[in-house]
Design a protein around this motif. Structure first.
Motif, short mmCIF file in Angstrom:
data_model
loop_
_atom_site.label_atom_id
_atom_site.label_comp_id
_atom_site.label_asym_id
_atom_site.label_seq_id
_atom_site.Cartn_x
_atom_site.Cartn_y
_atom_site.Cartn_z
N ILE A 121 0.83 -1.20 0.00
CA ILE A 121 0.00 0.00 0.00
C ILE A 121 0.86 1.26 0.00
CG2 ILE A 121 -1.75 1.27 1.28
CD1 ILE A 121 -2.74 -1.25 -0.21
N VAL A 122 1.99 1.24 0.73
CA VAL A 122 2.90 2.39 0.66
C VAL A 122 3.43 2.54 -0.77
CG1 VAL A 122 5.17 3.23 1.38
CG2 VAL A 122 3.55 2.41 3.09
N THR A 123 3.83 1.43 -1.38
CA THR A 123 4.30 1.47 -2.77
C THR A 123 3.24 2.08 -3.68
OG1 THR A 123 5.71 -0.48 -2.46
CG2 THR A 123 5.06 0.05 -4.72
N ALA A 124 2.04 1.56 -3.59
CA ALA A 124 0.96 2.03 -4.47
C ALA A 124 0.64 3.51 -4.21
CB ALA A 124 -0.28 1.17 -4.25
N TYR A 125 0.62 3.90 -2.96
CA TYR A 125 0.31 5.29 -2.61
C TYR A 125 1.34 6.25 -3.22
CZ TYR A 125 -0.61 9.41 0.29
OH TYR A 125 -0.89 10.69 0.73
N GLU A 126 2.61 5.90 -3.11
CA GLU A 126 3.65 6.79 -3.64
C GLU A 126 3.70 6.77 -5.17
OE1 GLU A 126 4.89 8.98 -1.97
OE2 GLU A 126 4.82 8.33 0.12
N LEU A 127 3.40 5.64 -5.78
CA LEU A 127 3.31 5.60 -7.25
C LEU A 127 2.14 6.45 -7.73
CD1 LEU A 127 4.05 1.82 -7.98
CD2 LEU A 127 5.62 3.76 -8.23
N LEU A 128 1.03 6.40 -7.01
CA LEU A 128 -0.12 7.25 -7.35
C LEU A 128 0.28 8.72 -7.29
CD1 LEU A 128 -3.19 7.89 -7.68
CD2 LEU A 128 -3.38 7.63 -5.20
N ALA A 151 -6.90 10.40 -0.30
CA ALA A 151 -6.48 11.08 -1.52
C ALA A 151 -5.28 11.97 -1.19
CB ALA A 151 -7.62 11.92 -2.08
N PRO A 152 -4.15 11.78 -1.86
CA PRO A 152 -2.98 12.63 -1.58
C PRO A 152 -3.28 14.10 -1.90
CG PRO A 152 -2.37 10.71 -2.90
CD PRO A 152 -3.86 10.75 -2.87
N ASP A 153 -2.67 14.99 -1.12
CA ASP A 153 -2.88 16.42 -1.35
C ASP A 153 -2.28 16.88 -2.68
OD1 ASP A 153 -4.25 16.85 0.98
OD2 ASP A 153 -2.48 17.38 2.15
N LYS A 154 -1.12 16.33 -3.03
CA LYS A 154 -0.40 16.81 -4.20
C LYS A 154 -0.04 15.66 -5.13
CE LYS A 154 1.61 20.76 -1.76
NZ LYS A 154 2.87 21.44 -1.35
N ALA A 155 -1.03 15.04 -5.70
CA ALA A 155 -0.78 13.96 -6.66
C ALA A 155 -0.63 14.54 -8.06
CB ALA A 155 -1.92 12.94 -6.63
N VAL A 156 0.40 14.09 -8.75
CA VAL A 156 0.62 14.51 -10.14
C VAL A 156 -0.39 13.79 -11.04
CG1 VAL A 156 2.29 14.49 -12.04
CG2 VAL A 156 3.06 14.90 -9.69
N ARG A 170 -7.96 16.06 -8.23
CA ARG A 170 -8.03 16.13 -6.78
C ARG A 170 -9.09 15.16 -6.26
NH1 ARG A 170 -5.95 19.48 -3.14
NH2 ARG A 170 -7.02 19.79 -1.15
N GLY A 171 -8.78 14.47 -5.19
CA GLY A 171 -9.72 13.51 -4.61
C GLY A 171 -9.48 12.08 -5.05
N THR A 172 -8.52 11.87 -5.96
CA THR A 172 -8.23 10.51 -6.42
C THR A 172 -7.49 9.74 -5.33
OG1 THR A 172 -8.05 11.25 -8.71
CG2 THR A 172 -7.08 9.11 -8.18
N SER A 173 -7.95 8.56 -5.02
CA SER A 173 -7.32 7.68 -4.03
C SER A 173 -7.08 6.32 -4.65
CB SER A 173 -8.21 7.54 -2.79
OG SER A 173 -9.40 6.84 -3.14
N LEU A 174 -6.33 5.51 -3.95
CA LEU A 174 -6.16 4.12 -4.41
C LEU A 174 -7.51 3.42 -4.50
CD1 LEU A 174 -3.01 3.11 -2.34
CD2 LEU A 174 -3.11 3.48 -4.81
N ALA A 175 -8.34 3.64 -3.49
CA ALA A 175 -9.66 2.99 -3.48
C ALA A 175 -10.48 3.43 -4.68
CB ALA A 175 -10.39 3.31 -2.18
#
Length: 567
Positions: free
Chosen positions: A65-72, A282-287, A291-296
Motif C-alpha cells: 500500500i505504501v508502494t501504491a500510494y507513492e506511485l499514485l 487522496a494525496p494532497d499533491k498527486a501529479v 483532486r480527490g483521487t485515491s487508491l480505493a
C-alpha cells in the motif's frame, strides 16, 4: 518479532535521553529514509509521457500500500492485487458480540520510535500511538517472571532477584565486547556513515556464520549455562530469546543497534488502520490525477484478487494472471507478498529473476508465530490482592506453554483484552493442531498455576481469536529470520531494486516487503523496501529524483551493503 529486552539497557537508556534519536535505517544500508520522505522536493518524478501508466503491485500489506500510494502521487496508476484483506500482517480484528472498539492485534502490535519512516505514514494518516505494556516497561503496572515453577513479582527491574541482574549485565558485556555496541549506536545516532560501515563490515565478515547462541557461548560474560538458559527462557523486556538462538547473530545485532527493542508504542484503534487509511486517502499533491483521487477510487473500492500467475512476455512486459482468470500486462510490477508464494501458490517462469535471486528466495527462513486473545469485562488485573498488596495479575513471562501474556486495556471499567499467549517457532508449533478453544483451555491452565487464586475465566465475555501465521495460506510464516551464512542471500534480495546491471530481460519486476528488508518482523522494513521499489519503478520508467533529495538508488554506491566473496 522477538526483540532484545527493554530493561537490559536501562542505565544506558537513561543516559541517552538527551542524545539524538536512532532511526532504523540500520548498519547494512544507512540511508536516511525519514529525511527522504520529509523533503519538500518529494520522492521524484516520472516523464509526463508515463503519467497514467499502470504498474502492478502484488500484495496489499503495508509495503504494497505504501508502494501504491507513492506511485499514485507520481502520476502512475498502481493496480493492487490482494488475496485476502488490505493490511497483510497489520491485522486488527474484533471479538464477535463485543464492543467494536475492543480489538486484538494478530500481527504487528508494537512499534519502536526508531521506526521513523513508518512513523511518517502514521502521522500522515492522523493515527495516534500510546505506550505498549511490555514487561517492566514504565507503563506496565507490574510484571511476573515465572521460571521453573518459581514466580517473581516486579514493578521494575530492581525488584527481580540478583541472578536476573547478572543476566542483564552479561548481555550488556556480551554486546559491548563482541559487537562494539556503544560505538555503533553512537555512529547511528550521528548518522556517521563511514563509522557505521567500518564497524559493520568487520562484524559481517566475522559473524555471518555465527548463531545467536554461539555468540553468547563465545562470550566470557555468558560462560554460565544457567544465565544463558534464563536469558533464553524469559529474558527481560519483550520476552525470552531461545526461539531466536539458531538464527544469525547479525539479525539480533540489527535490532539492538537500532533501538528496535525499546520504548514500544501501540496504535490506538489498531495498526491495520494505517494501510486502510492510505488505501482510502487522496494525496494532497498527486501529479496527473484529479483532486480527490485515491487508491480505493482507482480500484472501484476493492483491489484486484489473488495473483495466480506471473510471467514475462514480449516487449519485456510483466504479465499477471489473477484468480478470476483475468490477464493483464505491465511495464513494471512490484511484488510485496512473502517470497515463498513465488515458489508454490503462484505459477511463475524462471525468467522473472536471475537464478541467484531464485536461490535466495528458496533459502529464506521464516519464523513461526502464534497469538491468542480473549475479551474480558474489565481490567481486573489492576485489582489489588488484599492478601499480598499486589496486582491481581501481571504481564507475565514464563517457561510454561504461554511464554508471554499481555494485558491490554482502555481504562478502568471498560472492556479489555488479554493476549493469553504470544509464541514463536517450536513454541508456536505446539499450538498448531489445537482449535482456538482448545488453546485457550491449555493457556488458562498454565496461567492458573502461576495465579492460583485468580479466576480469569469468569471475566471472559466472548470467544477467543487466534492466529498461527505458519498456517496462513498467503503467508506460511510470520517473518523472515536469516540463518548463519544467509547474509549474501539477503543482500541479493534487498539490492534487487538496483537493476541497471541486470540483463534487460530481467528488469522491471521489483521485490519489496519486510522479508526483503534487513529488519524483517518490523513494519519499518516493509516501508523502507517499498520506497526502494518506488525509486526502482521511477528509474525504470525514465524518471528521477530532485538533486536536492537523492533517493536510495542515487546514493547506492556510497552506502551499498557489504559485498562478501563467494569463492
Amino acid at each position: 518479532m522477538t526483540s532484545v529486552p527493554t530493561a537490559v539497557h536501562d542505565e544506558q537508556h537513561i543516559e541517552a535521553q538527551s542524545e539524538p534519536p536512532i532511526t532504523m535505517f540500520g548498519p547494512d544500508f544507512p540511508y536516511p529514509y525519514d529525511d527522504y520522505l520529509a523533503h519538500p522536493a518529494g520522492l521524484g518524478a516520472v516523464p509526463p509521457t508515463e503519467h497514467g501508466t499502470e504498474v502492478a503491485v502484488i500484495g496489499g500489506g503495508l509495503s504494497g500500500i505504501v508502494t501504491a500510494y507513492e506511485l499514485l502521487r507520481m502520476g502512475l496508476r498502481p493496480v493492487v492485487y490482494e488475496a485476502d484483506r488490505i493490511g497483510g500482517r497489520l491485522r486488527t480484528v474484533g471479538f464477535d458480540g463485543c464492543d467494536p472498539a475492543l480489538t486484538a492485534e494478530l500481527g504487528a502490535m508494537r512499534f519502536p520510535p526508531s521506526s521513523t519512516a513508518f512513523q511518517h505514514y502514521v502521522d500522515l494518516v492522523g493515527l495516534t500511538t500510546r505506550p505498549f505494556p511490555n514487561p517492566l516497561a514504565p507503563c506496565t503496572p507490574s510484571t511476573v517472571v515465572d521460571l521453573k515453577g518459581e514466580s517473581h513479582y516486579a514493578t521494575s527491574v530492581d525488584d527481580l532477584p540478583e541472578v536476573y541482574h547478572q543476566v542483564m549485565h552479561a548481555w550488556n558485556a556480551c554486546l559491548e565486547d563482541g559487537a562494539d555496541f556503544s560505538a555503533m549506536q553512537r555512529a547511528l545516532r550521528e548518522r556517521d556513515v563511514p563509522a557505521i560501515r567500518a564497524i559493520w563490515s568487520q562484524l559481517v565478515e566475522k559473524l555471518d556464520n555465527q548463531t545467536f547462541y554461539g555468540f553468547l557461548c563465545d562470550s566470557p560474560a555468558f560462560r554460565s549455562f544457567r544465565h544463558r538458559e534464563i536469558f533464553g527462557q524469559v529474558g527481560f523486556g519483550t520476552g525470552g530469546w531461545d526461539t531466536d538462538f539458531p538464527n544469525s547473530i547479525l539479525e539480533i545485532l540489527r535490532v539492538v543497534y537500532t533501538g528496535a527493542d525499546d520504548d514500544h508504542r501501540g496504535i490506538v484503534g489498531g495498526s491495520q488502520q494505517l494501510p486502510q487509511r492510505l488505501w482510502e486517502m487522496a494525496p494532497d499533491k498527486a501529479v496527473h490525477w484529479p483532486r480527490g483521487t485515491s487508491l480505493a477510487s482507482l480500484h472501484g473500492g476493492d483491489p484486484r484478487p489473488a495473483v495466480t500467475g506471473l510471467h514475462r512476455t514480449a516487449g519485456n512486459r510483466i504479465t499477471v494472471t489473477d484468480a478470476t482468470g483475468d490477464i493483464r500486462s505491465y511495464k513494471a510490477a512490484v511484488f510485496t507478498a512473502q517470497s515463498w508464494l513465488l515458489l508454490s501458490k503462484i505459477a511463475c517462469d524462471d525468467a522473472l529473476f536471475p537464478i541467484d535471486h531464485w536461490t535466495a528466495m528458496e533459502r529464506t527462513h521464516y519464523m513461526e508465530s502464534s497469538k491468542l486473545f480473549v475479551p474480558v469485562d474489565r481490567p481486573f488485573w489492576l485489582d489489588v490482592d488484599p492478601r499480598t498488596g499486589r496486582d491481581t495479575m501481571s504481564m507475565t513471562l514464563t517457561d510454561r506453554m504461554t511464554r508471554g501474556t499481555y494485558l491490554l486495556d482502555d481504562g478502568p471499567g471498560r472492556p479489555a483484552a488479554i493476549c493469553l499467549s504470544y509464541t514463536w517457532c517450536d513454541d508456536s508449533l505446539k499450538w498448531l493442531p489445537l482449535s482456538a478453544h482448545e488453546r485457550m483451555e491449555v493457556m488458562l491452565k498454565s496461567l492458573g498455576e502461576i495465579y492460583p487464586g485468580v479466576d480469569i475465566r469468569k471475566h471472559v465475555i466472548g470467544n477467543p481469536v487466534t492466529v498461527s501465521w505458519e498456517n496462513e495460506p498467503w503467508f506460511m510464516g510470520a517473518f523472515k529470520a536469516n540463518l548463519p551464512g544467509h547474509y549474501r542471500y539477503q543482500r541479493r534480495l534487498f539490492t534487487h531494486f538496483m537493476q541497471d546491471a541486470l540483463p534487460a530481460d530481467r528488469r522491471g519486476l521489483f521485490l519489496a516487503g519486510d522479508d526483503i528488508s534487513w529488519t524483517a518482523g518490523w513494519a519499518e522494513g516493509a516501508v523502507q523496501t517499498a520506497l526502494n521499489a518506488v525509486w526502482g519503478v521511477m528509474h525504470h520508467l525514465g524518471g528521477g529524483t530532485d538533486p536536492l533529495n537523492p533517493g536510495p538508488g542515487d546514493r547506492y554506491d556510497e552506502i551499498a551493503p557489504v559485498l562478501l566473496p563467494e569463492d
